[in-house]
Structures are given as C-alpha cells and as structure tokens.
Design a protein around this motif. Structure first.
Motif, PDB file in Angstrom:
ATOM      1  N   VAL A 324       0.839  -1.205   0.000  1.00 13.80           N
ATOM      2  CA  VAL A 324       0.000   0.000   0.000  1.00 13.80           C
ATOM      3  C   VAL A 324       0.874   1.255   0.000  1.00 13.80           C
ATOM      4  CG1 VAL A 324      -1.801   1.264   1.242  1.00 13.80           C
ATOM      5  CG2 VAL A 324      -1.840  -1.236   1.202  1.00 13.80           C
ATOM      6  N   SER A 325       1.960   1.231   0.762  1.00 15.04           N
ATOM      7  CA  SER A 325       2.880   2.370   0.795  1.00 15.04           C
ATOM      8  C   SER A 325       3.442   2.646  -0.594  1.00 15.04           C
ATOM      9  CB  SER A 325       4.041   2.107   1.762  1.00 15.04           C
ATOM     10  OG  SER A 325       3.617   1.541   2.962  1.00 15.04           O
ATOM     11  N   TRP A 326       3.927   1.587  -1.220  1.00 19.97           N
ATOM     12  CA  TRP A 326       4.486   1.727  -2.570  1.00 19.97           C
ATOM     13  C   TRP A 326       3.423   2.225  -3.545  1.00 19.97           C
ATOM     14  CZ3 TRP A 326       9.549   1.125  -4.085  1.00 19.97           C
ATOM     15  CH2 TRP A 326      10.427   0.542  -3.167  1.00 19.97           C
ATOM     16  N   ASN A 327       2.220   1.677  -3.456  1.00 26.00           N
ATOM     17  CA  ASN A 327       1.154   2.097  -4.371  1.00 26.00           C
ATOM     18  C   ASN A 327       0.811   3.574  -4.200  1.00 26.00           C
ATOM     19  OD1 ASN A 327       0.971  -0.454  -5.460  1.00 26.00           O
ATOM     20  ND2 ASN A 327      -0.801  -1.068  -4.256  1.00 26.00           N
ATOM     21  N   CYS A 328       0.832   4.043  -2.948  1.00 26.27           N
ATOM     22  CA  CYS A 328       0.533   5.464  -2.693  1.00 26.27           C
ATOM     23  C   CYS A 328       1.539   6.372  -3.378  1.00 26.27           C
ATOM     24  CB  CYS A 328       0.546   5.732  -1.189  1.00 26.27           C
ATOM     25  SG  CYS A 328      -0.953   5.253  -0.333  1.00 26.27           S
ATOM     26  N   ILE A 329       2.819   6.073  -3.205  1.00 22.71           N
ATOM     27  CA  ILE A 329       3.846   6.964  -3.752  1.00 22.71           C
ATOM     28  C   ILE A 329       3.924   6.846  -5.270  1.00 22.71           C
ATOM     29  CG2 ILE A 329       5.809   5.389  -3.519  1.00 22.71           C
ATOM     30  CD1 ILE A 329       5.869   9.100  -2.559  1.00 22.71           C
ATOM     31  N   ILE A 330       3.764   5.623  -5.800  1.00 22.62           N
ATOM     32  CA  ILE A 330       3.768   5.437  -7.250  1.00 22.62           C
ATOM     33  C   ILE A 330       2.558   6.145  -7.864  1.00 22.62           C
ATOM     34  CG2 ILE A 330       3.485   3.725  -9.102  1.00 22.62           C
ATOM     35  CD1 ILE A 330       5.146   1.799  -7.352  1.00 22.62           C
ATOM     36  N   GLY A 331       1.393   5.985  -7.235  1.00 21.91           N
ATOM     37  CA  GLY A 331       0.189   6.651  -7.725  1.00 21.91           C
ATOM     38  C   GLY A 331       0.301   8.159  -7.697  1.00 21.91           C
ATOM     39  N   MET A 332       0.975   8.684  -6.665  1.00 21.48           N
ATOM     40  CA  MET A 332       1.154  10.133  -6.576  1.00 21.48           C
ATOM     41  C   MET A 332       2.009  10.645  -7.727  1.00 21.48           C
ATOM     42  SD  MET A 332       3.121  12.389  -3.690  1.00 21.48           S
ATOM     43  CE  MET A 332       4.717  11.989  -4.420  1.00 21.48           C
ATOM     44  N   PHE A 333       3.130   9.969  -7.977  1.00 20.67           N
ATOM     45  CA  PHE A 333       4.001  10.395  -9.080  1.00 20.67           C
ATOM     46  C   PHE A 333       3.284  10.257 -10.432  1.00 20.67           C
ATOM     47  CE2 PHE A 333       7.775   9.576  -6.207  1.00 20.67           C
ATOM     48  CZ  PHE A 333       8.161  10.905  -6.160  1.00 20.67           C
ATOM     49  N   ALA A 334       2.521   9.181 -10.585  1.00 18.49           N
ATOM     50  CA  ALA A 334       1.791   8.987 -11.845  1.00 18.49           C
ATOM     51  C   ALA A 334       0.746  10.082 -12.038  1.00 18.49           C
ATOM     52  CB  ALA A 334       1.136   7.609 -11.860  1.00 18.49           C
ATOM     53  N   ALA A 335       0.027  10.427 -10.957  1.00 16.00           N
ATOM     54  CA  ALA A 335      -1.035  11.430 -11.056  1.00 16.00           C
ATOM     55  C   ALA A 335      -0.497  12.827 -11.329  1.00 16.00           C
ATOM     56  CB  ALA A 335      -1.859  11.442  -9.763  1.00 16.00           C
ATOM     57  N   THR A 336       0.731  13.083 -10.894  1.00 12.77           N
ATOM     58  CA  THR A 336       1.317  14.412 -11.102  1.00 12.77           C
ATOM     59  C   THR A 336       2.191  14.464 -12.351  1.00 12.77           C
ATOM     60  OG1 THR A 336       3.144  13.816  -9.586  1.00 12.77           O
ATOM     61  CG2 THR A 336       1.252  15.008  -8.657  1.00 12.77           C
ATOM     62  N   GLY A 337       2.131  13.419 -13.167  1.00 11.44           N
ATOM     63  CA  GLY A 337       2.862  13.423 -14.434  1.00 11.44           C
ATOM     64  C   GLY A 337       4.338  13.108 -14.333  1.00 11.44           C
ATOM     65  N   GLN A 338       4.802  12.707 -13.158  1.00  9.68           N
ATOM     66  CA  GLN A 338       6.222  12.354 -12.993  1.00  9.68           C
ATOM     67  C   GLN A 338       6.393  10.866 -13.299  1.00  9.68           C
ATOM     68  OE1 GLN A 338       8.147  14.320  -9.470  1.00  9.68           O
ATOM     69  NE2 GLN A 338       6.023  14.892  -8.964  1.00  9.68           N
ATOM     70  N   LEU A 339       6.244  10.550 -14.580  1.00 11.28           N
ATOM     71  CA  LEU A 339       6.163   9.150 -14.991  1.00 11.28           C
ATOM     72  C   LEU A 339       7.480   8.407 -14.846  1.00 11.28           C
ATOM     73  CD1 LEU A 339       3.812   9.413 -18.106  1.00 11.28           C
ATOM     74  CD2 LEU A 339       3.249   9.156 -15.688  1.00 11.28           C
ATOM     75  N   GLU A 340       8.584   9.091 -15.049  1.00  9.50           N
ATOM     76  CA  GLU A 340       9.877   8.413 -14.901  1.00  9.50           C
ATOM     77  C   GLU A 340      10.120   8.034 -13.446  1.00  9.50           C
ATOM     78  OE1 GLU A 340      11.946   7.236 -17.170  1.00  9.50           O
ATOM     79  OE2 GLU A 340      10.382   7.843 -18.595  1.00  9.50           O
ATOM     80  N   ALA A 341       9.735   8.920 -12.522  1.00  9.22           N
ATOM     81  CA  ALA A 341       9.874   8.609 -11.097  1.00  9.22           C
ATOM     82  C   ALA A 341       8.970   7.438 -10.722  1.00  9.22           C
ATOM     83  CB  ALA A 341       9.532   9.838 -10.255  1.00  9.22           C
ATOM     84  N   ALA A 342       7.743   7.435 -11.264  1.00 14.30           N
ATOM     85  CA  ALA A 342       6.823   6.322 -11.012  1.00 14.30           C
ATOM     86  C   ALA A 342       7.398   5.018 -11.535  1.00 14.30           C
ATOM     87  CB  ALA A 342       5.468   6.604 -11.670  1.00 14.30           C
ATOM     88  N   LYS A 343       8.011   5.099 -12.720  1.00 15.61           N
ATOM     89  CA  LYS A 343       8.588   3.902 -13.328  1.00 15.61           C
ATOM     90  C   LYS A 343       9.753   3.357 -12.490  1.00 15.61           C
ATOM     91  CE  LYS A 343       9.178   4.096 -17.780  1.00 15.61           C
ATOM     92  NZ  LYS A 343       9.795   4.338 -19.115  1.00 15.61           N
TER      93      LYS A 343
END
Length: 497
Positions: A324-343
């Motif tokens: 859940v922790s990982w999903n929160c931070i990955i989802g945040m980066f994805a939602a804010t357009g920081q796709l490389e960080a999410a990746k």
C-alpha cells in the motif's frame, strides 16, 4: 541479557519461566543454549516452550529443529509445530505434519482450518472440516469465521443453522456476516436474540451501524454498552471520521480512557482524508509510536492533498514498507505526471499487486508502455481487475486492438464490462470512423446505457461530422437524463463543425 558460558544453570522452574517470558529472539537463542547445557535438555515440556517461543518469532527452522530432536513428543508438541507453520502461511509443511500426527487432535486441525481460510483456501478448509473425525465448538466457530472472511455468507448461515452448540462467538460471527452484507436489520435481530453478549458483540453491532453511516444509533449502542474497550471507542472515531464529522470524532477521541496505535492512526487519518493536514500532522507528532500503517496513512494524506515533497519525505523515512505504501507513492508520481519517477519506483517494488500494475497501465495508457505493462502483468500471472481494463481500453487507440482487448476481457478474464468499458470502446470506434458500429455496440449493451454511453456516441458523431446520427444520440441521451443539457451542447457543436 547476555548469558556467559560459565553462568550457573537455573532451576527447571526458572528456565521455564524465562523461556515463557522471552521477548526477543536473541535472548531466546541464549536461553536455548542454556537449556542445551542443562540437565533438562530433551525434556518435553521445556522443548514445547522453546518450539512455542521460536514459532512466535517466526523462526520456523529453529522450531522444527527442536521438534525433530524431541523424542518424547506429546500432543502439544505436534499442535505447536503445526500451528507455527499454519500461522506463517507455510501450508504444505503444516498439512504434511498434520497428516503425520500419530493421533488425532482437534487443536491442530482447527489451526489448519484457520490457516487455509486466512490464505484464501476456503474450499480446502471446508474439506478438512467435513473430514474431521469429531468437531468441537471451536472447530465450528473457526469454519464459520473462515466462510465469513471469504464472503461466503450463505454457506456461513447454513453452517450456523446446523451447529450443535451456539456460543457468544458463534452468534457474533453471524452478526458480522449479516452486517457485512448490509443487512443491518438481520444483524440487529441476531443481536437481540443472543442470550449473552460480550464487549466484542456490542462492538460488532456498533461497527455495523457506523459502516452504514447511522451514527445516531451507533451513539445509542455506545451509551448502552455495559463496558467499553479501546476497540469500541475507536469504532466511533472511525465512524465520525468517515462521515466527515471531525469535531465529534475528536470529542470521542479525547474522552477515551486509553489509546491504541489504531486509535491514533484513525484520528490522524480522519483529519488527513478531509484535507486537514495541519491537525493530522499534530496527531502524527503526538503518537507514542508509529508503524507502517500509521506512516502509510500520512503518506496517503500528503499525496492526496497536494504535498508531494512531504509524501516523499515520509516514504523515504519509512524503515518498513508494504504494498500500500508503494502504491501510494507510485500513484502520486503517476497522477502528477512524474512518470519516470513512477517507473523507477515500480521497478524497485519487490512484489507489485494488481493495484500497482493498474496504476502503471493507467499512467502510460496513451503510450505503448501501457500495453507493455499489461503484457508483463499477464506474464506474472496476475488477474487484471475491472479498473485495469478501463486503463487498457482507454489507451487502445487502434480500433482493432481495442476490440481484441474487449473480447479478451470478457472471454479470457471473465470480467463483466461496465458502461465505462463500453464508453472506451465507443470512443475508439468513433475515432476510427466506425460510428455505426459504435452506436450498435451501445444499443446491444447487456445493461441499459446511461447518458455517458450515449454521450460517447454523440462525441464520436461530432468527430466524424455525422449530424443525423448525432441528433438521434442526443435524443436517446436526453431520454435517460432529461436534466442534463450536455448532449444538446455537443449536438450544437456538431452542427457548427
């Protein structure tokens, strides 16, 4: 505590007491070494305590070594080892040991039933239950709880009606089953029929009303309870928090005679979920301790309320993380357009779940990466969800690919298409100029199409400048939702274009 090799050997009673009260594995190993030097080495009672100690720490290898070296095993020895495997989810080892027991014992069988249920093997639990030579009331209760946790409520009710002895645990389990289905009246009927109730029963009824937002009745239940515990108080905090009544939640929290980590986390989460991050931070700072759930709650609060730097700080400071922790931070980066960080974070996650994969598919839905993540999800053997296919279909810009994914969704993955899925397909068909097929798809939907579905057809008509069919789609949309004037605005735009 460090026990030197020259330490005097305690008495048998002292050794047993120390092993029973051991609180960390390093001290446990020292005590074990002391036992091996003592004249009580090999004593069954002391060996059982060591097995129980190592099992509680999750050190199954050490527990099994003692089990194997214990020659005079009693039924408790077998029960402890089976239970240790079962609690850690080591189902194959637990079952092999259960089948090897020289005599039948209900404790080990009950532990095995519970373990099967906890790990999603409810059918295996039921088979074991049905083949038991004899069943105790604990066995019946364990099987009922397993069925309720698996959301097999009708099976649980059938078992309840056939149970030879009803205890407060049995009644409470059935109350919870009805409450989880939203059958509050049935749950209350069970509650009123119970010959005796304990604080767990009262709290279950309190939770049932909180879950449906009936806080007035929840308050009556709370005031009527003959005794309260931290769980019942926390239930009210959670109930008020879900309704957004933060003032009442805080009043209840301040009245609590004692707090648990769950209480603190619930109050902080109530503030964070409503965007009151200053108050959430204050609660977070006052907590006597924090764990992964607490930290994840703050992480989610920061992520959802536009504080990405603070969210990242919490994530970076976490000594333990869950999915859940990982999903929160990955989802945040994805939602804010920081796709490389999410990746980057996605690739660092040890075991992504379907939520993680769905987040990545949605984030990259407009590029080929979205389809690539879907391919990798299949390779990993993870079952995609309804939301996964929403991302897949919205990103399937090629009409043929969209059709293929839609057919796969229904035929291969057995996911029932929703109006959102149909809307994505209509959009893909419209962009491909196949407005007639798009309109036919909406008309053939297994559920009545809503205004959004007809709006998708209308948008496709506008894109392809099909004015006559656009007028027809606008009328159908208006029939479904007369108060919505969006279809006529789209129709007007279609005429202008």
């Amino acid at each position: 505590m460090i026990l030197a090799l020259s330490s005097p050997i305690p008495s048998f009673q002292q050794l047993c007491s120390r092993v029973r009260n051991c609180r960390d594995v390093s001290q446990g190993r020292e005590l074990h070494a002391l036992v091996l030097r003592s004249p009580y080495r090999g004593d069954t009672f002391l060996s059982n305590l060591l097995i129980q100690m190592y099992g509680s720490f999750g050190k199954l290898g050490d527990a099994r070594a003692i089990f194997d070296s214990t020659h005079a095993r009693d039924s408790h020895t077998w029960n402890l080892m089976v239970t240790a495997y079962a609690r850690m989810g080591r189902l194959e080892e637990a079952r092999l040991l259960l089948d090897s027991m020289p005599y039948w014992n209900p404790v080990a069988w009950n532990a095995m039933i519970t373990a099967y249920a906890r790990n999603g093997h409810c059918d295996s639990a039921m088979i074991l239950f049905q083949t038991m030579p004899a069943r105790t009331v604990v066995t019946w209760n364990a099987m009922m709880q397993a069925l309720v946790e698996a959301a097999r409520y009708s099976d649980a009710e059938s078992l309840w009606r056939n149970i030879p002895e009803l205890t407060v645990v049995t009644w409470t389990t059935m109350l919870v089953a009805f409450a989880r289905q939203g059958h509050i009246a049935r749950a209350k009927e069970i509650f009123d029929m119970m010959p005796e109730k304990n604080v767990t029963t009262w709290t279950a009824m309190l939770n049932a009303y909180c879950a449906v937002g009936d806080l007035a009745t929840s308050e009556v239940i709370l005031e009527s309870m003959p005794e309260h515990n931290v769980v019942s108080w926390t239930a009210m905090v959670v109930g008020y928090g879900h309704k957004g009544n933060l003032e009442s939640a805080k009043v209840v929290f301040d009245c609590m005679p004692e707090y648990s980590l769950v209480s603190w986390t619930s109050m902080a989460h109530a503030y964070a979920s409503r965007g009151h991050m200053t108050e959430a931070e204050r609660m977070y700072g006052l907590m006597p301790e924090q764990n992964v759930v607490t930290q994840t709650s703050m992480l989610a609060g920061y992520a959802q309320n536009g504080h990405p730097e603070k969210a990242k700080s919490v994530f970076d400071a976490m000594t333990e993380r869950n999915t859940v922790s990982w999903n929160c931070i990955i989802g945040m980066f994805a939602a804010t357009g920081q796709l490389e960080a999410a990746k980057r974070l996605f690739e660092a996650l040890p075991e992504p779940d379907v939520v993680t994969w769905t987040t990545m598919i949605g984030a990259f839905s407009n590029t080929w990466h979205g389809q690539h993540y879907f391919y990798r999800l299949n390779v990993e053997g993870i079952q995609p969800s309804e939301v996964t296919f929403t991302g897949i279909l919205s990103g399937a810009t090629a009409c043929q690919l969209g059709r293929s994914r839609f057919v796969d969704m229904v035929g291969d993955y057995h996911v029932a298409p929703s109006t959102v899925h149909y809307g994505s397909m209509v959009d893909a068909l419209g962009r491909a100029g196949q407005v007639e097929y798009a309109a036919r798809l909406v008309e053939e939907m297994p559920v009545p199409p809503d205004a959004a579905a007809w709006g998708a057809v209308l948008s496709a008509c506008k894109t392809q400048r099909d004015v006559s069919r656009a007028a027809w789609a606008a009328v159908r949309a208006f029939d479904v939702d007369p108060a919505n004037d969006t279809p006529y605005m789209l129709l007007s735009n279609a005429y202008v274009s």
